[in-house]
Enzyme design. Structure first.
Site, PDB file in Angstrom:
ATOM      1  N   MET A 164       4.200   7.913  58.847  1.00 52.05           N
ATOM      2  CA  MET A 164       3.444   7.424  58.048  1.00 52.05           C
ATOM      3  C   MET A 164       1.785   7.183  58.777  1.00 52.05           C
ATOM      4  O   MET A 164       0.739   7.136  58.235  1.00 52.05           O
ATOM      5  CB  MET A 164       3.246   6.336  56.727  1.00 52.05           C
ATOM      6  CG  MET A 164       4.412   7.141  55.395  1.00 52.05           C
ATOM      7  SD  MET A 164       4.480   5.189  54.652  1.00 52.05           S
ATOM      8  CE  MET A 164       4.512   4.158  55.657  1.00 52.05           C
ATOM      9  N   GLY A 165       1.377   7.516  60.087  1.00 53.86           N
ATOM     10  CA  GLY A 165       0.155   7.329  61.115  1.00 53.86           C
ATOM     11  C   GLY A 165       0.430   5.711  61.438  1.00 53.86           C
ATOM     12  O   GLY A 165       1.265   4.639  61.397  1.00 53.86           O
ATOM     13  N   HIS A 221       6.606   5.186  67.747  1.00 55.82           N
ATOM     14  CA  HIS A 221       6.682   6.050  67.163  1.00 55.82           C
ATOM     15  C   HIS A 221       6.665   6.936  68.839  1.00 55.82           C
ATOM     16  O   HIS A 221       6.753   8.421  68.612  1.00 55.82           O
ATOM     17  CB  HIS A 221       5.232   7.021  66.568  1.00 55.82           C
ATOM     18  CG  HIS A 221       4.581   6.264  65.472  1.00 55.82           C
ATOM     19  ND1 HIS A 221       3.317   5.158  64.792  1.00 55.82           N
ATOM     20  CD2 HIS A 221       6.044   5.925  63.828  1.00 55.82           C
ATOM     21  CE1 HIS A 221       4.489   4.097  63.744  1.00 55.82           C
ATOM     22  NE2 HIS A 221       5.444   5.632  63.249  1.00 55.82           N
ATOM     23  N   GLN A 270       7.237   6.194  48.200  1.00 53.49           N
ATOM     24  CA  GLN A 270       7.427   5.167  47.620  1.00 53.49           C
ATOM     25  C   GLN A 270       7.148   4.392  48.022  1.00 53.49           C
ATOM     26  O   GLN A 270       7.992   2.938  49.107  1.00 53.49           O
ATOM     27  CB  GLN A 270       8.096   5.785  49.878  1.00 53.49           C
ATOM     28  CG  GLN A 270       7.000   5.687  50.621  1.00 53.49           C
ATOM     29  CD  GLN A 270       7.137   6.252  51.871  1.00 53.49           C
ATOM     30  OE1 GLN A 270       7.422   7.352  52.195  1.00 53.49           O
ATOM     31  NE2 GLN A 270       7.895   5.225  53.765  1.00 53.49           N
ATOM     32  N   GLY A 284      13.923   6.404  63.280  1.00 55.01           N
ATOM     33  CA  GLY A 284      13.642   4.914  63.601  1.00 55.01           C
ATOM     34  C   GLY A 284      15.042   3.591  63.377  1.00 55.01           C
ATOM     35  O   GLY A 284      14.791   3.584  62.211  1.00 55.01           O
ATOM     36  N   LYS A 323      14.810   0.783  63.369  1.00 59.30           N
ATOM     37  CA  LYS A 323      14.008  -0.918  62.308  1.00 59.30           C
ATOM     38  C   LYS A 323      14.190  -0.087  61.361  1.00 59.30           C
ATOM     39  O   LYS A 323      14.196  -0.666  60.293  1.00 59.30           O
ATOM     40  CB  LYS A 323      12.399  -0.797  62.492  1.00 59.30           C
ATOM     41  CG  LYS A 323      12.112  -1.604  62.171  1.00 59.30           C
ATOM     42  CD  LYS A 323      10.721  -1.832  63.071  1.00 59.30           C
ATOM     43  CE  LYS A 323       9.851  -1.290  62.054  1.00 59.30           C
ATOM     44  NZ  LYS A 323       9.106  -2.116  60.806  1.00 59.30           N
ATOM     45  N   ASP A 324      14.592   0.932  60.491  1.00 58.90           N
ATOM     46  CA  ASP A 324      14.570   1.647  58.715  1.00 58.90           C
ATOM     47  C   ASP A 324      15.868   1.415  58.968  1.00 58.90           C
ATOM     48  O   ASP A 324      15.870   2.947  58.232  1.00 58.90           O
ATOM     49  CB  ASP A 324      12.844   2.569  58.443  1.00 58.90           C
ATOM     50  CG  ASP A 324      11.700   1.186  58.701  1.00 58.90           C
ATOM     51  OD1 ASP A 324      11.307   0.976  57.717  1.00 58.90           O
ATOM     52  OD2 ASP A 324      11.560   1.938  59.891  1.00 58.90           O
ATOM     53  N   GLN A 360      16.519   3.221  55.472  1.00 58.03           N
ATOM     54  CA  GLN A 360      16.150   4.669  55.506  1.00 58.03           C
ATOM     55  C   GLN A 360      16.887   5.167  56.321  1.00 58.03           C
ATOM     56  O   GLN A 360      17.209   6.784  55.972  1.00 58.03           O
ATOM     57  CB  GLN A 360      14.990   4.765  56.150  1.00 58.03           C
ATOM     58  CG  GLN A 360      14.515   6.262  55.957  1.00 58.03           C
ATOM     59  CD  GLN A 360      12.748   6.126  56.754  1.00 58.03           C
ATOM     60  OE1 GLN A 360      12.227   5.359  56.010  1.00 58.03           O
ATOM     61  NE2 GLN A 360      12.724   6.011  57.614  1.00 58.03           N
TER      62      GLN A 360
HETATM   63  P1  AMP Z   1       6.914   4.970  59.745  1.00 67.29           P
HETATM   64  O1  AMP Z   1       5.305   5.248  60.079  1.00 67.29           O
HETATM   65  O2  AMP Z   1       6.691   2.885  59.740  1.00 67.29           O
HETATM   66  O3  AMP Z   1       7.414   5.404  58.325  1.00 67.29           O
HETATM   67  O4  AMP Z   1       7.704   5.200  61.029  1.00 67.29           O
HETATM   68  C1  AMP Z   1       7.747   6.395  61.043  1.00 67.29           C
HETATM   69  C2  AMP Z   1       9.158   6.438  62.338  1.00 67.29           C
HETATM   70  O5  AMP Z   1       8.993   5.631  63.238  1.00 67.29           O
HETATM   71  C3  AMP Z   1      10.574   5.650  60.697  1.00 67.29           C
HETATM   72  O6  AMP Z   1      11.717   6.825  61.026  1.00 67.29           O
HETATM   73  C4  AMP Z   1      10.457   4.151  61.805  1.00 67.29           C
HETATM   74  O7  AMP Z   1      12.060   3.674  61.688  1.00 67.29           O
HETATM   75  C5  AMP Z   1      10.057   4.453  62.926  1.00 67.29           C
HETATM   76  N1  AMP Z   1       9.481   3.154  64.044  1.00 67.29           N
HETATM   77  C6  AMP Z   1       8.580   2.461  63.253  1.00 67.29           C
HETATM   78  N2  AMP Z   1       8.239   0.820  64.360  1.00 67.29           N
HETATM   79  C7  AMP Z   1       9.685   1.337  64.885  1.00 67.29           C
HETATM   80  C8  AMP Z   1      10.161   0.370  65.700  1.00 67.29           C
HETATM   81  N3  AMP Z   1       9.565  -1.102  66.135  1.00 67.29           N
HETATM   82  N4  AMP Z   1      11.605   0.791  66.807  1.00 67.29           N
HETATM   83  C9  AMP Z   1      11.572   2.079  66.643  1.00 67.29           C
HETATM   84  N5  AMP Z   1      11.198   2.504  65.437  1.00 67.29           N
HETATM   85  C10 AMP Z   1       9.998   2.642  64.485  1.00 67.29           C
END
Ligand code: AMP
Length: 276
Positions: free
Chosen positions: A26-27, A33, A60, A146, A148-149, A152
């Site tokens: 989501m940038g 990332h 979402q 990631g 972290k999610d 997901q």
């Molecule tokens: P987001 O931009 O927050 O939607 O995240 C995009 C991707 O980056 C998703 O697959 C997240 O799980 C992953 N991500 C975000 N933060 C982390 C982190 N600290 N460690 C590992 N993966 C991450």
């Protein structure tokens, strides 16, 4: 790096025979990332192509959440991708992704019932729908997500299995700041005190791991107690679940997941650890 904003233009950048690995985001790109993109490069191989999508997906975000104020640093994100040699940046406008009268969604109905799914109704329907669309538009051979999610990632794996996508799903361990806080685009919402106190999340998860406790209740209580000692923390959930089914566990067993969501002020942070 090619930058594409219109879905139809994706056809112009198909490289025959080359392996495409997608990193959906989501940038507001940060170090985590960057790590996903590095792993994507590894999986793409020398002649393969790394594609990053940046789309703040309205579907979402539940009503009243941070869709409007979610950070959108377009220029910095594009520079970030260029610097680490992304081949293709797909950055569609919301109108490009959704028809106003859209009526088809992708709904995962088992793994979505707990944790984030319980706290954020409709969230995973939005996630699955957008990821399915990105898969259809970009036709990747693999996609990187990631841990972290964690939920997901599990749900996307289930979607790929149940809907017969021929896409390898690659998980990447959580990337953290030096003080243990997991990188997140939402960390920038935190003020100084909130940011300092947010380090308790990782500390509490590690304390649970090191406690040697096996009872789900005792583990959850320990984590709750530690987090509650931070005055600015408001716990949404702390749960011990089976890492595959995501259903609650009474005792730690092989393949358990301890997951949490905690507000600091208005900012909601998530983190998790695998146990034992
Ligand atoms: P987001 O931009 O927050 O939607 O995240 C995009 C991707 O980056 C998703 O697959 C997240 O799980 C992953 N991500 C975000 N933060 C982390 C982190 N600290 N460690 C590992 N993966 C991450």
């Amino acid at each position: 790096m090619k930058v594409i904003t219109a879905t139809d233009d994706i056809e112009l950048v198909r490289r025959a025979g080359s392996r495409r690995v997608l990193v959906p985001t989501m940038g507001a790109l940060h170090k985590a990332h960057g790590e996903l993109i590095r792993v994507a490069r590894e999986h793409a191989g020398k002649d393969g192509e790394v594609a990053v999508s940046i789309f703040v997906n309205p579907l979402q975000f539940e009503p009243g959440s941070d869709y409007e104020k979610y950070p959108r640093p377009e220029k910095a994100d594009e520079d970030f991708c260029r610097t680490i040699n992304v081949d293709l940046l797909f950055r569609p406008a919301p109108g490009e992704m959704y028809f106003e009268d859209r009526s088809v969604f992708v709904d995962e109905t088992a793994l979505s019932s707990t944790l984030e799914g319980k706290s954020r109704p409709g969230h995973f329907r939005g996630v699955c729908t957008v990821v399915a669309k990105l898969f259809n538009i970009l036709s990747p051979d693999a996609a990187v997500f990631g841990e972290k999610d964690y939920q997901q990632l599990a749900i996307i794996r289930r979607m790929v299995r149940d809907l017969n996508y021929k896409i390898d799903i690659v998980g990447v361990p959580i990337v953290r700041e030096d003080d243990g806080l997991a990188f997140s685009s939402r960390n920038q919402y935190l003020n100084k005190e909130e940011r300092q106190q947010a380090t308790v999340l990782r500390k509490a998860l590690l304390a649970a791991e090191n406690s040697g406790k096996k009872s789900g209740k005792e583990i959850v209580d320990l984590v709750r107690e530690m987090i509650s000692a931070a005055p600015l923390a408001r716990i949404d959930y702390v749960a011990l679940v089976d890492a595959e089914t995501l259903q609650p566990l009474e005792k730690v067993q092989p393949n358990s997941l301890l997951a949490l969501a905690v507000f600091f002020g208005k900012t909601r942070l998530i983190d998790n650890i695998r146990l034992p």
